[in-house]
Design a protein around this motif. Structure first.
Motif, mmCIF file in Angstrom:
data_model
loop_
_atom_site.group_PDB
_atom_site.id
_atom_site.type_symbol
_atom_site.label_atom_id
_atom_site.label_comp_id
_atom_site.label_asym_id
_atom_site.label_seq_id
_atom_site.Cartn_x
_atom_site.Cartn_y
_atom_site.Cartn_z
ATOM 1 N N UNK A 119 10.304 2.525 13.339
ATOM 2 C CA UNK A 119 9.023 1.837 13.151
ATOM 3 C C UNK A 119 8.813 1.552 11.669
ATOM 4 N N UNK A 120 8.005 0.531 11.396
ATOM 5 C CA UNK A 120 7.700 0.140 10.020
ATOM 6 C C UNK A 120 6.196 -0.011 9.857
ATOM 7 N N UNK A 121 5.721 0.456 8.725
ATOM 8 C CA UNK A 121 4.328 0.267 8.329
ATOM 9 C C UNK A 121 4.379 -0.589 7.069
ATOM 10 N N UNK A 122 3.902 -1.820 7.160
ATOM 11 C CA UNK A 122 3.994 -2.718 6.008
ATOM 12 C C UNK A 122 2.679 -2.747 5.242
ATOM 13 N N UNK A 123 2.809 -2.955 3.953
ATOM 14 C CA UNK A 123 1.652 -3.098 3.073
ATOM 15 C C UNK A 123 0.716 -1.891 3.166
ATOM 16 N N UNK A 124 1.293 -0.681 3.071
ATOM 17 C CA UNK A 124 0.525 0.563 3.147
ATOM 18 C C UNK A 124 0.049 0.952 1.742
ATOM 19 N N UNK A 125 -1.210 1.303 1.628
ATOM 20 C CA UNK A 125 -1.814 1.651 0.341
ATOM 21 C C UNK A 125 -1.652 3.142 0.056
ATOM 22 N N UNK A 139 11.512 31.453 -3.935
ATOM 23 C CA UNK A 139 12.701 30.679 -4.274
ATOM 24 C C UNK A 139 12.819 29.434 -3.410
ATOM 25 N N UNK A 140 11.774 29.140 -2.642
ATOM 26 C CA UNK A 140 11.797 27.965 -1.766
ATOM 27 C C UNK A 140 11.755 26.692 -2.601
ATOM 28 N N UNK A 141 12.334 25.612 -2.096
ATOM 29 C CA UNK A 141 12.318 24.362 -2.861
ATOM 30 C C UNK A 141 10.894 23.820 -3.013
ATOM 31 N N UNK A 142 10.620 23.273 -4.180
ATOM 32 C CA UNK A 142 9.309 22.670 -4.431
ATOM 33 C C UNK A 142 9.265 21.295 -3.766
ATOM 34 N N UNK A 143 8.125 20.976 -3.185
ATOM 35 C CA UNK A 143 7.987 19.709 -2.475
ATOM 36 C C UNK A 143 6.757 18.962 -2.979
ATOM 37 N N UNK A 144 6.796 17.650 -2.848
ATOM 38 C CA UNK A 144 5.669 16.799 -3.185
ATOM 39 C C UNK A 144 5.425 15.881 -1.990
ATOM 40 N N UNK A 145 4.241 15.274 -1.939
ATOM 41 C CA UNK A 145 3.969 14.354 -0.829
ATOM 42 C C UNK A 145 3.100 13.196 -1.293
ATOM 43 N N UNK A 146 3.204 12.121 -0.544
ATOM 44 C CA UNK A 146 2.386 10.931 -0.760
ATOM 45 C C UNK A 146 1.800 10.528 0.586
ATOM 46 N N UNK A 147 0.521 10.178 0.565
ATOM 47 C CA UNK A 147 -0.159 9.755 1.781
ATOM 48 C C UNK A 147 -0.550 8.295 1.640
ATOM 49 N N UNK A 148 -0.321 7.538 2.708
ATOM 50 C CA UNK A 148 -0.585 6.108 2.716
ATOM 51 C C UNK A 148 -1.563 5.757 3.833
ATOM 52 N N UNK A 149 -2.491 4.889 3.524
ATOM 53 C CA UNK A 149 -3.366 4.316 4.543
ATOM 54 C C UNK A 149 -2.667 3.071 5.073
ATOM 55 N N UNK A 150 -2.582 2.974 6.397
ATOM 56 C CA UNK A 150 -1.823 1.881 6.999
ATOM 57 C C UNK A 150 -2.727 0.996 7.843
ATOM 58 N N UNK A 151 -2.297 -0.255 8.003
ATOM 59 C CA UNK A 151 -3.100 -1.195 8.782
ATOM 60 C C UNK A 151 -2.368 -1.734 10.003
ATOM 61 N N UNK A 152 -1.033 -1.559 10.051
ATOM 62 C CA UNK A 152 -0.285 -2.037 11.215
ATOM 63 C C UNK A 152 1.033 -1.296 11.328
ATOM 64 N N UNK A 153 1.614 -1.376 12.510
ATOM 65 C CA UNK A 153 2.919 -0.772 12.750
ATOM 66 C C UNK A 153 3.730 -1.758 13.577
ATOM 67 N N UNK A 154 5.008 -1.870 13.237
ATOM 68 C CA UNK A 154 5.890 -2.736 14.020
ATOM 69 C C UNK A 154 7.130 -1.964 14.409
#
Length: 160
Positions: A119-125, A139-154
């Motif tokens: 699936x694809x989410x296009x033009x996500x903010x 000793x666990x790996x450090x992680x980062x995240x990004x959250x996107x607001x989406x308007x459609x899915x294909x």
């Protein structure tokens, strides 16, 4: 024969739509969550009815969060293909709420060879950026995240 899919076979990649957004090249995010599709349906009880009538409503897609392992090589030259996560995060700090990406979710087979786009989410903010947490006793790996607001899915055509 149908095969079950494990969570490790589902990964995300992002491609900038905004000219000033950092490029992630072939970097694959090993965790992806969200994207639930819901509708706020109203239930109307007519006088004396034991069961409601339902009123339809438009569907909405929930935010998508991609998570990756942190790399602190901020002094390296920033290129499209490197894994210089620290420098990319540094650029994104001032761009939350202002840059757009396409998100592509892919499903791999058991040999981790890409079958195709699921699936694809296009033009996500980009609406949130979570930097790695620290823990002196871990000793666990450090992680980062990004959250996107989406308007459609294909759902693009699957590759053989």
């Amino acid at each position: 024969m149908a095969q079950k899919v494990s969570a490790r076979q589902i990964v995300a990649t992002i491609t900038p739509r905004s000219a000033d957004a950092p490029k992630w090249g072939t970097f694959k995010f090993p965790q992806v969550s969200g994207g639930e599709i819901t509708a706020s349906v109203e239930k109307v009880y007519d006088g004396g009815s034991l069961f409601p009538s339902l009123l339809c409503a438009p569907a909405e897609i929930g935010d998508i969060t991609v998570t990756g392992y942190y790399d602190d090589s901020a002094d390296d030259a920033l290129t499209e293909t490197d894994q210089n996560i620290a420098a990319k995060i540094s650029q994104l700090r001032q761009k939350v709420g202002r840059v757009f990406y396409d998100i592509d979710i892919s499903v791999y087979d058991c040999d981790i060879k890409e079958k195709g786009s699921d699936r694809q989410y296009t033009n996500a903010l980009l609406v949130a950026l979570s930097e790695p947490d620290g823990d002196a006793s871990s000793g666990a790996p450090a992680m980062f995240s990004m959250t996107f607001s989406v308007q459609n899915v294909s759902t693009p055509a699957r590759r053989p």
